[in-house]
Design an enzyme around this catalytic site. Sequence first.
Site: not given
Length: 446
Positions: A63, A66-67, A143
């Site tokens: 994740h 991905e950012h 997040e």
Amino acid sequence: MVTPGAGASDPAPGARSTVTRADLPGGIRLLTETLPGVHSVAFGIWIAIGSRDERPDQVGAAHFLEHLLFKGTGRRTAAAIAEEIDAVGGELNAFTAKEHTCYYAYVLDADLPLAVDVLADVVTDARLALTDVELERGVVLEEIAMRDDDPEGLVGELFDEALFAGHPLGRPVIGSEESIRAMNRDTLYEFWRGEYTAPRMVVTAAGNLVHERVEELAGAALAAAAARFDPGSVPVPPRTGATRPPAVTGPRLVLRSNDTEQAHLMLGVPAFDRHDPRRHALLVLNAALGGGLSSRLFQQVREQRGLAYSVYSAATTYADAGSLAVYAGCVPERLSEVVAVIRGVLDAVAADGLTEAELTRAKGSLRGGLVLGCEDTASRMNRLGRSELDHGRQRSISESLDRIAAVTGDEVSRVARELLSVPLTGAVVGPYDGLDELPAVLRELA
């Protein structure tokens, strides 16, 4: 190799749809679906890698990466990436799941070359600059904080942690504050170069397109990635059940103390993997239990007793595991009654199955949801990618509809007896300081 119509999806009303497959160099797979009558294209690059593939020192890397890939490439700054897509009114984004990652763009059909070039650039030529790692670390931590402020999402992660204890499927996709703070640039770079390989890539596109043109664009844009592998490399096959999670043997109840106005509850059991032929009966069972306004749980918990505003069930399948779970949010003083009603519904369905009317409504709901969910190009693009990664082939909408229609009441009853007769696993997020403050009907799971 180009294969027109292999496993083609059904056309949207008034349109003729064609699914075509090609094998690009290096083991990259390409699937397109032509949808005349629209003026857009959804384009995606899928990687058969998700959070379950992380080592203990990489938790949250999929994740985080991905950012990070959107922070700049050898040819584009982060601002340039955003500006080029905004200039054509397009959408650019990505998501990470437990078993795959997808980078996608949604643009006008005339802007497909730009979308292919930008996405391929992001996926294969990111800079991963140290300053960007530190900048994005803060974003990911925000997040995580936002997730912690969402008790409904948090209770789902706690449930997975309890159900898949000690297995990577039990870890949150986003990672933890501790794992993200400890993540360094070398770990992320190793994960990117080691896991984002051509044989794990699937490229999908759906909309007003010409397959040969997409093949030309994708082949050129991903040439550098393909060059790292033999042109004849074999694509990575769909996952199997080789790493099936162990059965739940420890405590089956977890609590996260949180100063919320409601108690958030999830109760459930292990279920079938996505390769199990009983999965269609599971989907019908789930729809009847808590899939809509007429479902048994919604009617019993909300409509007849007014115990909760939100109550539903969810069936999740992975390559080697699955779950069937019920969520409800209620004021703390009603939690005991909510649990009792949910358990009563589950016990009744396990003992007696569904009524004929419930079976008919559940199958109709699934059929309608499936067709309506494929009315836009983005949904079609997603279906192409998931089918290829999960099953290694394209399933037509007609095939899926036929399998749902073929489910019998006896099949659903057998599935209900098998799944709902095992001990429940539970997770709670709410204003409780310890398990001893939970209702007795829940404490027995601890």
